[in-house]
Scaffold this motif. Structure first.
Motif: not given
Length: 820
Positions: A207-213, A217-219
């Motif tokens: 879950q932490r990796d998905e949030e980081r990805q 994308k937005h940056q």
């Protein structure tokens, strides 16, 4: 073997050739400086007879304090020299001087207590005049206390560990057996729980990796953002380098100004390694010295012994003939207790020898006249200064002959010095043998002369039987004569009366010097001692007498010591430190430890007999009595009547009287509530009472700093130790240790680099503990003022030192006075 060039040039401090060159240049200088200092002190200690006695108490005490500080400095130098010099014969000379100096320090301390009526003395002005620091007043603990009995202590420790291991094996609980199905079920439950925890951990990471990805994308990863990141990294790195450089420059500046001592770790390790090498050389040279003693003694006995024997016989026969020619009869042979033939070998005529023998034992009337004649001389001597036994020991040790050893590069023994000493011993040994033969020969000569003259032979002088001096004192009955010391030792360990001491040293008892003691006393305010003052008393009253047999016999005898103070001030720690510093056995005779052990009157006698028999045979020994006030209860509480805390009250004073000067046994009591005890009975047993107070601000500041470092923490500028020391007023060292251990957990230690320690973390834990309030400390202070020494101190402060104590109403002394 080619020697180092530095050695040929006369330099004895070559570091690479340390094992070859005499490394005692520095320590020989310490020894020489100590001798010069002692010579100067002895000239001051023995003033001329025309000098007047000092009547001003303050001036006299200042003189005593100055002598005490200067003797302490010499003590420190001699101890360092004795620990590092490798020459065996030099070490024996230094050892005699060291023991005598230690004895003088103890005597001066005893005199200061008698003059000032206080166990604690404040010598700020003295150390200021001598340009010393408070650390220079610390009493060093001679390292030979443990090194010389290391083998004995090792064997004793192994025996104790073996007995404790056997006890632990015997008391090991049996394994509870369960059914196989229950065991399988427990394993399944545990394994399912482990797998569940692992799955939850994996899901959190996914879950932490998905949030980081999603955030990435937005940056906008443009070139400008990349440059900004590079600049930011450069800022951080340059700031780190500059701060490190500034810190190093600041440290160099402090070293240049003399505010900080520069002593690299490598130099310190190298110095310790060099000291260890010198101690190894000491053992090697000592072993060679002992072998040389045996060889030289046997060779002298074989080569020079027969000539000595024949020479003595000829001299004694010549003396027989001269006496017969001068007086017409043969003389009486001097008795062994009078010196035997040693009187004959002195430069005296036959008449002088007989006269000296007659004068050797004066009658009681003559002794009385002699006392009256010398009474006036003694008074004059007392008016000056008291010449003690230890001063005589210092004089004798100071004038011991020794020669220059600067060319003795190996620092091994001198054979000629051994021969000189052993010749005297062999001469004394042979003289005793010759005396027995010549007494019989003289008796035969007298018989022959009397037979020629027709006289009856007089019976040889026989010793009168039944004289008081020959009556043997009745020995105490040995209740365990049929048992070995090992069996007694094992029984005491199994009963819990003999325990292993905790591994703590006296230097672990942290305390700061009291810098306002002299100022407060000048203002007629009695200051509370600091923990540093308490730490200085422990070597004087406990460690030095227990560690040295000479000091125990010559110095003022302290049989029992009482440590009084609130819970947590380190009383028990000091007891264990005394045992560790001297290698003493620790016997626990606390009232709670005796419950259910050796019941009845006979059982109590057997227990005390066993404890003090083992304590004497395996000395030094410490007998610890925790909660010492329980033994002298005014009234036993109901909840403690079954414990019988007053069980040792009658027998302990009797045992205390049986402790002599040659017994290195010390009874130490500890108490935190002495007000519950009968003061008179308590003070009869414990002649020395040390009051341990709450730590002052300086001690608390140093203690927080050291405790945090000892438990793995780091002291940074973010930690306000000054405020923490102020807030912790009233808290004892034991409470501070518990707080530090609660704060510095393993998890907190891992976060120290990112999150430094703050004072708030400790304050929150302190708030949950009740401190020692001022009222409790004042109550202990008032109690101490009622002890014999405390009463004298109060009277001196009030100017009523010479007044007689008035018994309290209702006491036994008051009733006796009324009857009279």
């Amino acid at each position: 073997m080619v020697k180092c060039l530095n050695v040929w040039l006369g330099q004895n401090y070559c570091l690479p050739c340390l094992l070859v060159t005499p490394s005692g240049v520095t320590y020989n200088k310490l020894w020489r400086d100590a001798q010069e200092g002692l010579s100067s002190l002895l000239s001051e200690e023995v003033p001329p007879e025309s000098s007047r006695p000092e009547r001003d108490r303050v001036v006299f005490f200042q003189r005593l304090a100055s002598l005490y500080v200067r003797y302490t400095q010499i003590f420190r130098r001699l101890e360092e020299a004795y620990d590092q010099i490798a020459h065996p014969q030099k070490r024996r000379l230094i050892r005699g001087l060291l023991d005598a100096t230690m004895g003088r320090v103890l005597e001066l301390k005893n005199e200061m207590v008698e003059k000032e009526f206080s166990e604690f003395h404040y010598m700020d002005d003295v150390i200021l005049d001598l340009k010393l620091t408070p650390e220079d007043l610390e009493i060093p603990i001679p390292r030979y206390f443990l090194s010389e009995q290391s083998k004995v202590q090792r064997d004793r420790q192994q025996m104790l560990s073996r007995i404790l291991d056997l006890m632990a094996t015997a008391e090991k609980p049996k394994v509870c057996r369960i059914h196989r199905a229950e065991a399988v079920k427990m394993i399944q439950v545990t394994e399912r729980a482990r797998q569940g925890r692992l799955r939850a951990k994996f899901m959190r990471e996914i879950q932490r990796d998905e949030e980081r990805q999603k955030r990435a994308k937005h940056q906008d990863l443009s070139v400008a953002n990349t440059d900004q990141a590079a600049v930011r990294i450069q800022k951080v790195w340059k700031g780190f380098i500059q701060r490190k450089k500034t810190k190093q420059e600041r440290e160099e500046e402090m070293i240049f100004l003399g505010m900080v001592m520069s002593f690299p770790v490598f130099s310190r390790l190298l110095a310790e390694a060099n000291k260890a090498r010198r101690r190894a050389r000491q053992e090697e040279h000592e072993e060679d010295f002992q072998k040389a003693l045996v060889f030289i003694t046997s060779s002298l006995r074989e080569t020079e012994g027969p000539d000595m024997r024949e020479t003595m016989k000829d001299q004694i026969r010549q003396w027989f003939i001269e006496c017969h020619d001068a007086t017409g009869s043969f003389p009486d042979y001097p008795e062994e207790e009078d010196g035997g033939s040693a009187l004959i070998f002195a430069a005296k005529t036959p008449q002088q020898v007989d006269l000296s023998r007659k004068k050797r034992k004066p009658t009681k009337r003559q002794e009385g006249k002699n006392r009256q004649k010398t009474k006036g001389k003694d008074k004059k001597q007392r008016r000056c200064v008291h010449i003690s036994n230890t001063v005589t020991l210092v004089c004798n040790a100071l004038h011991s002959s020794h020669q220059d050893e600067s060319k003795n590069f190996s620092q091994r023994h001198e054979a000629e010095l051994i021969k000189e000493e052993k010749r005297k011993e062999i001469e004394t040994e042979i003289r005793l043998q010759v005396d027995e033969l010549m007494r019989q020969e003289l008796a035969n000569w007298k018989l022959a002369v009397d037979r020629d003259k027709g006289r009856k032979a007089k019976p040889s002088g026989k010793k009168k039987k039944g004289s008081k001096s020959e009556k043997k004192k009745k020995k105490e009955k040995d209740l365990t004569a049929d048992r070995t010391i090992e069996s007694l030792y094992q029984e005491l360990v199994e009963q819990g009366l003999l325990k292993p001491a905790e591994n703590v040293k006296l230097q672990d008892y942290i305390g700061d010097y009291n810098y306002l003691g002299t100022t407060l006393r000048q203002m007629d305010i009695e200051p509370m001692p600091s923990l540093s003052d308490v730490r200085q008393l422990i070597p004087l009253y406990a460690i030095l007498p227990l560690g040295s047999q000479v000091l125990r016999e010559k110095a003022p005898l302290v049989k029992a010591l009482l440590l009084v103070g609130p819970s947590g001030v380190g009383k028990k720690m000091l007891v264990h430190a005394i045992c560790q510093e001297t290698g003493a056995n620790l016997f626990d005779l606390s009232p709670l430890n005796l419950v259910g052990k050796y019941p009845g009157r006979t059982g109590l006698q057997m227990m005390l007999h066993m404890v003090f028999k083992v304590a004497r045979l395996l000395q030094p020994s410490v007998v610890w009595i925790g909660d010492a006030e329980k033994m002298f209860y005014k009234k036993v509480p109901k909840e403690e009547k079954e414990v019988n805390p007053k069980r040792l009250k009658k027998d302990l004073p009797k045992v205390l009287k049986s402790i002599k000067g040659e017994d290195r046994i010390l009874i130490i009591g500890t108490t935190n509530s002495p007000l519950n005890a009968d003061l008179k009975s308590l003070c009869k047993v414990y002649t020395k009472i040390i009051l341990i107070p709450r730590p002052d601000y300086g001690t608390r500041y140093v203690m927080w700093k050291e405790l945090i470092k000892q438990n793995g923490g780091m002291v940074t500028s973010a930690l306000d130790l000054s405020s923490l020391g102020k807030v912790s007023d009233g808290y004892t060292p034991g409470q501070m240790v518990r707080v530090v251990r609660k704060v510095l957990t393993e998890h907190r230690l891992q976060r120290l680099t990112k999150c430094p320690l703050l004072a708030v973390e400790f304050v929150s834990h302190l708030a949950k503990i009740d401190p020692i309030f001022q009222e409790e400390e004042e109550a202990l202070k008032a109690w101490y003022a009622k002890t014999p020494l405390g009463k004298k101190r109060v009277k001196m402060a009030l100017g009523r030192e010479g007044e007689v104590d008035v018994p309290e109403k209702g006491s036994k002394d008051a009733k006796k006075k009324g009857k009279k």
